[in-house]
Design a protein around this motif. Structure first.
Motif, PDB file in Angstrom:
ATOM      1  N   GLN A 112       0.822  -1.208   0.000  1.00  0.00           N
ATOM      2  CA  GLN A 112       0.000   0.000   0.000  1.00  0.00           C
ATOM      3  C   GLN A 112       0.858   1.261   0.000  1.00  0.00           C
ATOM      4  O   GLN A 112       0.543   2.229  -0.690  1.00  0.00           O
ATOM      5  CB  GLN A 112      -0.930  -0.022   1.213  1.00  0.00           C
ATOM      6  CG  GLN A 112      -2.002  -1.108   1.144  1.00  0.00           C
ATOM      7  CD  GLN A 112      -2.797  -1.245   2.423  1.00  0.00           C
ATOM      8  OE1 GLN A 112      -2.345  -0.854   3.503  1.00  0.00           O
ATOM      9  NE2 GLN A 112      -3.998  -1.797   2.335  1.00  0.00           N
ATOM     10  N   THR A 113       1.944   1.250   0.763  1.00  0.00           N
ATOM     11  CA  THR A 113       2.825   2.416   0.807  1.00  0.00           C
ATOM     12  C   THR A 113       3.529   2.622  -0.533  1.00  0.00           C
ATOM     13  O   THR A 113       3.658   3.754  -1.009  1.00  0.00           O
ATOM     14  CB  THR A 113       3.871   2.248   1.923  1.00  0.00           C
ATOM     15  OG1 THR A 113       3.206   2.023   3.168  1.00  0.00           O
ATOM     16  CG2 THR A 113       4.740   3.489   2.049  1.00  0.00           C
ATOM     17  N   SER A 114       3.970   1.541  -1.149  1.00  0.00           N
ATOM     18  CA  SER A 114       4.615   1.648  -2.466  1.00  0.00           C
ATOM     19  C   SER A 114       3.638   2.150  -3.520  1.00  0.00           C
ATOM     20  O   SER A 114       3.985   2.950  -4.386  1.00  0.00           O
ATOM     21  CB  SER A 114       5.187   0.290  -2.882  1.00  0.00           C
ATOM     22  OG  SER A 114       6.181  -0.136  -1.986  1.00  0.00           O
ATOM     23  N   TYR A 115       2.402   1.674  -3.429  1.00  0.00           N
ATOM     24  CA  TYR A 115       1.356   2.131  -4.355  1.00  0.00           C
ATOM     25  C   TYR A 115       1.133   3.635  -4.199  1.00  0.00           C
ATOM     26  O   TYR A 115       1.068   4.378  -5.189  1.00  0.00           O
ATOM     27  CB  TYR A 115       0.070   1.366  -4.064  1.00  0.00           C
ATOM     28  CG  TYR A 115      -1.145   1.870  -4.798  1.00  0.00           C
ATOM     29  CD1 TYR A 115      -1.349   1.587  -6.143  1.00  0.00           C
ATOM     30  CD2 TYR A 115      -2.109   2.630  -4.132  1.00  0.00           C
ATOM     31  CE1 TYR A 115      -2.472   2.044  -6.813  1.00  0.00           C
ATOM     32  CE2 TYR A 115      -3.236   3.095  -4.798  1.00  0.00           C
ATOM     33  CZ  TYR A 115      -3.410   2.797  -6.129  1.00  0.00           C
ATOM     34  OH  TYR A 115      -4.525   3.265  -6.796  1.00  0.00           O
ATOM     35  N   HIS A 116       1.035   4.081  -2.962  1.00  0.00           N
ATOM     36  CA  HIS A 116       0.829   5.504  -2.692  1.00  0.00           C
ATOM     37  C   HIS A 116       2.002   6.326  -3.217  1.00  0.00           C
ATOM     38  O   HIS A 116       1.808   7.388  -3.824  1.00  0.00           O
ATOM     39  CB  HIS A 116       0.658   5.722  -1.194  1.00  0.00           C
ATOM     40  CG  HIS A 116       0.389   7.150  -0.808  1.00  0.00           C
ATOM     41  ND1 HIS A 116      -0.774   7.808  -1.145  1.00  0.00           N
ATOM     42  CD2 HIS A 116       1.143   8.053  -0.124  1.00  0.00           C
ATOM     43  CE1 HIS A 116      -0.733   9.048  -0.685  1.00  0.00           C
ATOM     44  NE2 HIS A 116       0.423   9.217  -0.067  1.00  0.00           N
ATOM     45  N   ALA A 117       3.227   5.841  -3.004  1.00  0.00           N
ATOM     46  CA  ALA A 117       4.408   6.572  -3.467  1.00  0.00           C
ATOM     47  C   ALA A 117       4.441   6.653  -4.991  1.00  0.00           C
ATOM     48  O   ALA A 117       4.823   7.686  -5.563  1.00  0.00           O
ATOM     49  CB  ALA A 117       5.677   5.894  -2.943  1.00  0.00           C
ATOM     50  N   THR A 118       4.040   5.580  -5.662  1.00  0.00           N
ATOM     51  CA  THR A 118       4.015   5.588  -7.129  1.00  0.00           C
ATOM     52  C   THR A 118       3.031   6.620  -7.658  1.00  0.00           C
ATOM     53  O   THR A 118       3.335   7.374  -8.590  1.00  0.00           O
ATOM     54  CB  THR A 118       3.644   4.194  -7.658  1.00  0.00           C
ATOM     55  OG1 THR A 118       4.616   3.240  -7.220  1.00  0.00           O
ATOM     56  CG2 THR A 118       3.604   4.187  -9.190  1.00  0.00           C
ATOM     57  N   LEU A 119       1.847   6.662  -7.055  1.00  0.00           N
ATOM     58  CA  LEU A 119       0.853   7.639  -7.492  1.00  0.00           C
ATOM     59  C   LEU A 119       1.290   9.062  -7.167  1.00  0.00           C
ATOM     60  O   LEU A 119       1.010   9.992  -7.935  1.00  0.00           O
ATOM     61  CB  LEU A 119      -0.496   7.345  -6.830  1.00  0.00           C
ATOM     62  CG  LEU A 119      -1.215   6.079  -7.294  1.00  0.00           C
ATOM     63  CD1 LEU A 119      -2.638   6.056  -6.755  1.00  0.00           C
ATOM     64  CD2 LEU A 119      -1.241   5.967  -8.814  1.00  0.00           C
ATOM     65  N   GLN A 120       1.986   9.244  -6.051  1.00  0.00           N
ATOM     66  CA  GLN A 120       2.492  10.577  -5.716  1.00  0.00           C
ATOM     67  C   GLN A 120       3.494  11.048  -6.767  1.00  0.00           C
ATOM     68  O   GLN A 120       3.486  12.211  -7.172  1.00  0.00           O
ATOM     69  CB  GLN A 120       3.159  10.551  -4.337  1.00  0.00           C
ATOM     70  CG  GLN A 120       2.191  10.552  -3.174  1.00  0.00           C
ATOM     71  CD  GLN A 120       1.463  11.880  -3.017  1.00  0.00           C
ATOM     72  OE1 GLN A 120       1.949  12.920  -3.418  1.00  0.00           O
ATOM     73  NE2 GLN A 120       0.274  11.839  -2.438  1.00  0.00           N
ATOM     74  N   GLY A 121       4.367  10.145  -7.217  1.00  0.00           N
ATOM     75  CA  GLY A 121       5.320  10.502  -8.260  1.00  0.00           C
ATOM     76  C   GLY A 121       4.630  10.861  -9.562  1.00  0.00           C
ATOM     77  O   GLY A 121       5.007  11.831 -10.232  1.00  0.00           O
ATOM     78  N   LEU A 122       3.614  10.081  -9.923  1.00  0.00           N
ATOM     79  CA  LEU A 122       2.865  10.367 -11.143  1.00  0.00           C
ATOM     80  C   LEU A 122       2.137  11.701 -11.028  1.00  0.00           C
ATOM     81  O   LEU A 122       2.107  12.490 -11.981  1.00  0.00           O
ATOM     82  CB  LEU A 122       1.874   9.241 -11.421  1.00  0.00           C
ATOM     83  CG  LEU A 122       0.972   9.422 -12.644  1.00  0.00           C
ATOM     84  CD1 LEU A 122       1.802   9.524 -13.917  1.00  0.00           C
ATOM     85  CD2 LEU A 122      -0.031   8.269 -12.742  1.00  0.00           C
ATOM     86  N   GLN A 123       1.552  11.965  -9.869  1.00  0.00           N
ATOM     87  CA  GLN A 123       0.829  13.221  -9.677  1.00  0.00           C
ATOM     88  C   GLN A 123       1.769  14.415  -9.817  1.00  0.00           C
ATOM     89  O   GLN A 123       1.401  15.449 -10.379  1.00  0.00           O
ATOM     90  CB  GLN A 123       0.157  13.236  -8.307  1.00  0.00           C
ATOM     91  CG  GLN A 123      -0.739  14.461  -8.092  1.00  0.00           C
ATOM     92  CD  GLN A 123      -1.506  14.386  -6.783  1.00  0.00           C
ATOM     93  OE1 GLN A 123      -1.115  13.682  -5.865  1.00  0.00           O
ATOM     94  NE2 GLN A 123      -2.608  15.108  -6.693  1.00  0.00           N
ATOM     95  N   SER A 124       2.985  14.280  -9.319  1.00  0.00           N
ATOM     96  CA  SER A 124       3.970  15.360  -9.448  1.00  0.00           C
ATOM     97  C   SER A 124       4.302  15.608 -10.913  1.00  0.00           C
ATOM     98  O   SER A 124       4.424  16.760 -11.355  1.00  0.00           O
ATOM     99  CB  SER A 124       5.232  15.003  -8.665  1.00  0.00           C
ATOM    100  OG  SER A 124       6.186  16.036  -8.758  1.00  0.00           O
ATOM    101  N   GLU A 125       4.425  14.538 -11.692  1.00  0.00           N
ATOM    102  CA  GLU A 125       4.717  14.678 -13.125  1.00  0.00           C
ATOM    103  C   GLU A 125       3.557  15.357 -13.848  1.00  0.00           C
ATOM    104  O   GLU A 125       3.767  16.214 -14.724  1.00  0.00           O
ATOM    105  CB  GLU A 125       4.996  13.303 -13.734  1.00  0.00           C
ATOM    106  CG  GLU A 125       6.266  12.648 -13.231  1.00  0.00           C
ATOM    107  CD  GLU A 125       6.440  11.251 -13.785  1.00  0.00           C
ATOM    108  OE1 GLU A 125       5.670  10.871 -14.698  1.00  0.00           O
ATOM    109  OE2 GLU A 125       7.335  10.529 -13.325  1.00  0.00           O
ATOM    110  N   VAL A 126       2.334  14.956 -13.513  1.00  0.00           N
ATOM    111  CA  VAL A 126       1.157  15.560 -14.146  1.00  0.00           C
ATOM    112  C   VAL A 126       1.067  17.039 -13.796  1.00  0.00           C
ATOM    113  O   VAL A 126       0.757  17.882 -14.658  1.00  0.00           O
ATOM    114  CB  VAL A 126      -0.124  14.822 -13.710  1.00  0.00           C
ATOM    115  CG1 VAL A 126      -1.375  15.552 -14.205  1.00  0.00           C
ATOM    116  CG2 VAL A 126      -0.125  13.397 -14.237  1.00  0.00           C
ATOM    117  N   THR A 127       1.342  17.374 -12.540  1.00  0.00           N
ATOM    118  CA  THR A 127       1.303  18.777 -12.107  1.00  0.00           C
ATOM    119  C   THR A 127       2.311  19.612 -12.886  1.00  0.00           C
ATOM    120  O   THR A 127       1.997  20.719 -13.342  1.00  0.00           O
ATOM    121  CB  THR A 127       1.600  18.868 -10.598  1.00  0.00           C
ATOM    122  OG1 THR A 127       0.602  18.133  -9.878  1.00  0.00           O
ATOM    123  CG2 THR A 127       1.580  20.308 -10.127  1.00  0.00           C
ATOM    124  N   THR A 128       3.516  19.093 -13.041  1.00  0.00           N
ATOM    125  CA  THR A 128       4.545  19.803 -13.806  1.00  0.00           C
ATOM    126  C   THR A 128       4.103  20.008 -15.250  1.00  0.00           C
ATOM    127  O   THR A 128       4.221  21.102 -15.802  1.00  0.00           O
ATOM    128  CB  THR A 128       5.864  19.016 -13.772  1.00  0.00           C
ATOM    129  OG1 THR A 128       6.301  18.880 -12.423  1.00  0.00           O
ATOM    130  CG2 THR A 128       6.941  19.733 -14.574  1.00  0.00           C
TER     131      THR A 128
END
Length: 420
Positions: A112-128
């Motif tokens: 679950q933590t790895s899943y959350h971290a992966t989505l956080q990274g993707l969200q940062s890319e989308v925001t940029t």
């Protein structure tokens, strides 16, 4: 580093809406979650790991078999057919298996933590990607306004030249300025197309424009309050889970290497022979229990002792990484906080400077129209005005992105950063 495209702007640009208003940042993120390969793979990986964690290691082993045979004697005028079904059940338990549940719980939390971290990274890319489109859109609008202004200036100078009130040099300079402005407009248009295509690769469909505006300066929560949120992030959560994983690995190995082990095995089977001339039913049951005390770990320099020592060292390494990770994240939060504060201060200064630049330009233009200043002087004043407006846009973009950098570091909604 984010590549943000900044063009020449005028004073009113920062308050104006974008010419295409369709996609918000939240919509972009929701679409990326639904369509992007990274998000889909993260969902599949999480489901696979959770499924693995639900495996019941204590279920018995079951087997079922059926055999059939037939024989006949032509001379003896005899015939025999038989059916041989059998079923077996067996299981084996060990006292060292008592850590199985803890291992599965840790697997669930890690997944679950790895899943959350992966989505956080993707969200940062989308925001940029999203703010790159916003920046490119503003840059293109700014350059369009500059082209309009230079076109009007050329028309005014051409009219003055036809009336004998301007030189051919002034006309040539105005044409050159307009040509340069058109070239920059082409560059800004291409930059916008590139930024839009990059955003489309995340959301999965054509993007007509963006609707979110650059963020206005707001008061942040105290730095200490935001730093305290670092402990709740998936970055720290992953490091904490690695410590627990190392501790569990040592406990499991100790149970196998230095603690008495109780092993229980049991099996039962039932078989039958069903034949045309006779039938037979029989069963077989066995139960065994052994207690073993491993001694290898007590021997100096043995493989078991070395393994335990290495696992103990792994715990210390994981704890050191946790401490270092916390310090690094707290430092990054402090840096982001300082960047936001500095950008806000710079914006205040630049807006004061912009008022002076606008006043200077108005006076210089009046002087030029009265024939008291050259076109070159007017152009320098205009460049100063637009450069100041450009600096404001750059700082507003810096401020906006610094806020999103901080929210990404802390893995919180951006509104959480502000004092209410």
């Amino acid at each position: 580093m984010r590549t943000l495209c900044i063009g020449i702007v005028v004073a009113g640009l920062l308050a104006s809406p974008l010419y295409c208003q369709s996609l918000s940042l939240e919509q972009a993120w929701q679409s990326a979650q639904a369509n992007h390969t990274t998000a889909r793979n993260a969902n599949l990986t999480l489901a696979k790991q959770l499924n693995q964690a639900q495996t019941n290691d204590y279920l018995p082993s079951l087997s079922l078999s059926v055999g059939a045979s037939a024989s006949a004697s032509i001379l003896g005028d005899s015939y025999r057919a038989s059916l041989n079904p059998s079923i077996g059940i067996s299981f084996s338990l060990s006292s060292s298996d008592r850590f199985s549940k803890a291992e599965k719980d840790l697997l669930v939390q890690t997944a679950q933590t790895s899943y959350h971290a992966t989505l956080q990274g993707l969200q940062s890319e989308v925001t940029t990607a999203y703010w790159n489109v916003v920046a490119a859109s503003l840059a293109k609008q700014a350059q369009q306004l500059d082209v309009q202004q230079q076109t009007q200036t050329l028309s005014s100078i051409q009219e003055a030249y036809d009336g004998g009130k301007a030189s051919s040099l002034a006309v040539s300079q105005a044409k050159l300025t307009l040509s340069s402005a058109n070239l920059k407009l082409q560059e800004r248009t291409q930059a916008l197309e590139n930024a839009t295509q990059n955003l489309e690769s995340y959301v999965g469909y054509p993007v007509d424009g963006t609707s979110d505006s650059l963020l206005a300066v707001q008061k942040l929560k105290p730095e200490e309050a935001l730093i305290s949120l670092a402990a709740k992030t998936s970055t720290i959560g992953n490091l904490e889970l690695k410590v627990r994983d190392a501790q569990l690995a040592l406990q499991t190995q100790q149970a196998k290497s230095i603690s008495p082990n109780l092993n229980i095995s049991a099996s039962t089977s039932l078989g039958a022979t069903l034949a045309t001339d006779s039938s037979l039913l029989k069963d077989s049951t066995s139960l065994s229990m052994t207690v073993s005390l491993p001694l290898d770990a007590y021997l100096p320099d043995s493989s078991a002792q070395t393994t335990l020592e290495n696992l103990d060292a792994d715990i210390q390494i994981a704890q050191n990484n946790l401490s270092a990770g916390m310090q690094k994240l707290q430092f990054q939060v402090k840096q982001a906080y300082q960047s936001i504060s500095q950008a806000a201060e710079n914006l205040q200064y630049l807006k004061q400077n912009q008022a002076l630049a606008e006043e200077t330009y108005s006076l210089t233009r009046a002087s030029y129209e009265a024939g008291e200043s050259t076109y070159l002087t007017l152009q320098e004043s205009e460049n100063q005005r637009t450069s100041t407006a450009l600096a404001i846009l750059q700082q507003q973009l810096t401020y906006t992105l610094a806020l999103y950098d901080l929210s990404a570091l802390l893995e919180v909604d951006i509104q959480t950063l502000f004092a209410h």
